[in-house]
Motif scaffolding. Structure first.
Motif, short mmCIF file in Angstrom:
data_model
loop_
_atom_site.label_atom_id
_atom_site.label_comp_id
_atom_site.label_asym_id
_atom_site.label_seq_id
_atom_site.Cartn_x
_atom_site.Cartn_y
_atom_site.Cartn_z
N ILE A 221 0.87 7.95 -13.25
CA ILE A 221 -0.21 7.43 -14.08
C ILE A 221 -1.19 6.62 -13.25
O ILE A 221 -2.41 6.75 -13.38
CB ILE A 221 0.35 6.56 -15.23
N PHE A 222 -0.68 5.75 -12.38
CA PHE A 222 -1.53 4.84 -11.64
C PHE A 222 -1.88 5.33 -10.24
O PHE A 222 -2.61 4.65 -9.52
CB PHE A 222 -0.89 3.44 -11.58
N ASN A 223 -1.35 6.47 -9.85
CA ASN A 223 -1.66 7.05 -8.54
C ASN A 223 -1.53 6.02 -7.42
O ASN A 223 -2.48 5.75 -6.68
CB ASN A 223 -3.07 7.67 -8.56
N ILE A 224 -0.35 5.44 -7.32
CA ILE A 224 -0.07 4.40 -6.33
C ILE A 224 0.05 5.05 -4.96
O ILE A 224 0.86 5.94 -4.75
CB ILE A 224 1.24 3.66 -6.66
N GLU A 225 -0.77 4.60 -4.01
CA GLU A 225 -0.72 5.17 -2.67
C GLU A 225 -0.40 4.12 -1.61
O GLU A 225 0.43 4.35 -0.75
CB GLU A 225 -2.05 5.86 -2.35
N SER A 226 -1.08 2.99 -1.65
CA SER A 226 -0.93 2.04 -0.55
C SER A 226 -0.04 0.84 -0.87
O SER A 226 0.39 0.15 0.04
CB SER A 226 -2.30 1.54 -0.10
N THR A 227 0.23 0.58 -2.12
CA THR A 227 1.07 -0.55 -2.49
C THR A 227 2.54 -0.17 -2.36
O THR A 227 2.96 0.85 -2.88
CB THR A 227 0.78 -1.00 -3.94
N PRO A 228 3.34 -0.98 -1.66
CA PRO A 228 4.77 -0.66 -1.53
C PRO A 228 5.49 -0.73 -2.88
O PRO A 228 5.15 -1.55 -3.73
CB PRO A 228 5.30 -1.71 -0.56
N VAL A 229 6.47 0.16 -3.03
CA VAL A 229 7.24 0.28 -4.28
C VAL A 229 8.73 0.24 -3.96
O VAL A 229 9.18 0.89 -3.01
CB VAL A 229 6.91 1.62 -4.99
N ILE A 230 9.46 -0.53 -4.76
CA ILE A 230 10.93 -0.54 -4.69
C ILE A 230 11.45 -0.21 -6.09
O ILE A 230 11.05 -0.85 -7.06
CB ILE A 230 11.47 -1.91 -4.24
N PHE A 231 12.33 0.78 -6.18
CA PHE A 231 12.96 1.11 -7.45
C PHE A 231 14.19 0.24 -7.65
O PHE A 231 14.96 0.01 -6.72
CB PHE A 231 13.39 2.59 -7.48
N LEU A 232 14.38 -0.23 -8.89
CA LEU A 232 15.57 -0.97 -9.32
C LEU A 232 16.14 -0.19 -10.49
O LEU A 232 15.51 -0.12 -11.54
CB LEU A 232 15.21 -2.39 -9.77
N THR A 233 17.33 0.38 -10.35
CA THR A 233 17.80 1.28 -11.40
C THR A 233 19.32 1.42 -11.42
O THR A 233 19.98 1.18 -10.41
CB THR A 233 17.16 2.67 -11.22
#
Length: 133
Positions: free
Chosen positions: A64-76
Protein backbone atom coordinates in the motif's frame (compact mmCIF):
# COMPACT_ATOMS: atom_id res chain seq x y z
CA UNK A 1 14.33 8.66 15.98
CA UNK A 2 10.75 8.11 14.91
CA UNK A 3 9.37 4.59 14.67
CA UNK A 4 6.03 3.53 13.21
CA UNK A 5 4.58 0.43 14.89
CA UNK A 6 1.74 -1.52 13.26
CA UNK A 7 0.55 -3.98 15.94
CA UNK A 8 -3.02 -5.11 16.60
CA UNK A 9 -2.36 -6.47 20.11
CA UNK A 10 -2.95 -3.41 22.32
CA UNK A 11 -1.09 -4.83 25.32
CA UNK A 12 1.99 -5.72 23.29
CA UNK A 13 1.86 -2.40 21.44
CA UNK A 14 1.67 -0.51 24.74
CA UNK A 15 4.62 -2.47 26.14
CA UNK A 16 6.78 -1.92 23.06
CA UNK A 17 5.93 1.77 22.95
CA UNK A 18 6.62 2.32 26.67
CA UNK A 19 9.96 0.51 26.47
CA UNK A 20 11.15 2.30 23.34
CA UNK A 21 9.97 5.74 24.53
CA UNK A 22 11.95 5.17 27.74
CA UNK A 23 14.96 4.53 25.49
CA UNK A 24 14.63 7.78 23.56
CA UNK A 25 12.46 6.82 20.60
CA UNK A 26 9.32 8.57 19.36
CA UNK A 27 6.68 5.90 18.60
CA UNK A 28 3.43 6.12 16.62
CA UNK A 29 1.17 3.06 16.83
CA UNK A 30 -1.61 1.87 14.56
CA UNK A 31 -3.69 -1.27 15.19
CA UNK A 32 -4.93 -1.94 11.65
CA UNK A 33 -4.26 -1.11 8.02
CA UNK A 34 -7.15 1.37 8.06
CA UNK A 35 -5.68 3.17 11.05
CA UNK A 36 -2.23 3.06 9.44
CA UNK A 37 -3.62 4.84 6.39
CA UNK A 38 -4.53 7.75 8.68
CA UNK A 39 -1.36 7.76 10.83
CA UNK A 40 1.50 6.81 8.54
CA UNK A 41 3.77 9.42 6.97
CA UNK A 42 7.03 8.89 5.15
CA UNK A 43 9.18 10.64 7.76
CA UNK A 44 9.74 7.63 10.04
CA UNK A 45 13.24 6.27 10.55
CA UNK A 46 12.05 2.67 11.00
CA UNK A 47 8.87 0.62 10.66
CA UNK A 48 7.89 -2.31 12.92
CA UNK A 49 5.18 -4.49 11.34
CA UNK A 50 3.02 -7.27 12.68
CA UNK A 51 2.25 -9.73 9.90
CA UNK A 52 -1.26 -10.71 11.08
CA UNK A 53 -3.67 -7.78 11.27
CA UNK A 54 -7.46 -7.67 11.56
CA UNK A 55 -7.83 -6.22 8.06
CA UNK A 56 -4.80 -7.56 6.21
CA UNK A 57 -1.10 -8.20 6.74
CA UNK A 58 2.15 -6.35 7.25
CA UNK A 59 3.02 -7.45 3.72
CA UNK A 60 -0.09 -5.59 2.50
CA UNK A 61 1.14 -2.48 4.34
CA UNK A 62 4.39 -2.54 2.36
CA UNK A 63 2.45 -2.77 -0.92
CA UNK A 64 0.00 0.00 0.00
CA UNK A 65 2.70 2.48 1.01
CA UNK A 66 5.39 1.35 -1.44
CA UNK A 67 8.11 1.42 1.22
CA UNK A 68 11.55 1.50 -0.40
CA UNK A 69 14.10 3.34 1.70
CA UNK A 70 12.75 3.09 5.25
CA UNK A 71 14.02 0.03 7.15
CA UNK A 72 11.38 -2.52 8.18
CA UNK A 73 11.41 -5.17 10.90
CA UNK A 74 8.61 -7.74 11.11
CA UNK A 75 7.31 -8.78 14.56
CA UNK A 76 5.10 -11.84 14.26
CA UNK A 77 3.98 -15.20 15.63
CA UNK A 78 4.39 -16.65 12.12
CA UNK A 79 7.44 -18.85 12.51
CA UNK A 80 7.25 -21.10 9.47
CA UNK A 81 10.32 -21.28 7.27
CA UNK A 82 8.30 -19.95 4.33
CA UNK A 83 7.07 -16.87 6.26
CA UNK A 84 10.50 -16.09 7.69
CA UNK A 85 12.19 -16.33 4.29
CA UNK A 86 9.47 -14.20 2.68
CA UNK A 87 9.80 -11.60 5.44
CA UNK A 88 13.59 -11.47 5.33
CA UNK A 89 13.55 -11.11 1.54
CA UNK A 90 11.58 -7.85 1.79
CA UNK A 91 12.71 -6.41 5.13
CA UNK A 92 15.65 -5.73 7.41
CA UNK A 93 14.64 -8.16 10.14
CA UNK A 94 12.13 -10.76 11.25
CA UNK A 95 11.55 -11.35 14.96
CA UNK A 96 9.15 -14.05 16.12
CA UNK A 97 6.88 -13.55 19.12
CA UNK A 98 7.31 -13.86 21.99
CA UNK A 99 10.50 -11.83 22.16
CA UNK A 100 12.34 -9.86 24.81
CA UNK A 101 12.27 -6.08 24.50
CA UNK A 102 16.06 -5.66 24.89
CA UNK A 103 16.49 -7.97 21.88
CA UNK A 104 14.06 -5.84 19.85
CA UNK A 105 15.94 -2.68 20.89
CA UNK A 106 19.27 -4.25 19.90
CA UNK A 107 17.86 -5.23 16.49
CA UNK A 108 16.47 -1.71 15.96
CA UNK A 109 19.84 -0.17 16.86
CA UNK A 110 21.68 -2.60 14.59
CA UNK A 111 19.45 -1.80 11.62
CA UNK A 112 19.62 1.96 12.23
CA UNK A 113 23.43 1.87 12.54
CA UNK A 114 23.68 0.05 9.25
CA UNK A 115 21.29 2.44 7.53
CA UNK A 116 22.59 5.66 9.06
CA UNK A 117 26.25 4.72 9.22
CA UNK A 118 28.16 5.76 12.31
CA UNK A 119 25.82 6.79 15.09
CA UNK A 120 26.24 10.46 15.84
CA UNK A 121 23.81 10.65 18.76
CA UNK A 122 24.06 10.69 22.48
CA UNK A 123 21.03 9.34 24.32
CA UNK A 124 20.62 9.77 28.06
CA UNK A 125 17.31 9.20 29.91
CA UNK A 126 15.19 10.32 26.97
CA UNK A 127 17.38 13.32 26.08
CA UNK A 128 18.86 12.86 22.62
CA UNK A 129 21.70 14.99 21.28
CA UNK A 130 21.84 14.56 17.52
CA UNK A 131 24.99 15.95 15.88
CA UNK A 132 23.38 15.96 12.41
CA UNK A 133 20.27 17.88 13.41
Amino acid sequence: MRIFLLEDDETLGFGIKAYLVNNGYDIVISKSLEEAKKNFTYDFNLILLDVNLPDGTGFDFLKIFNIESTPVIFLTVNDSEEDIVKGLNISDGYITKPFKLPILKAKIESVLRRVDGVEEKLNYKGLVLDEKN
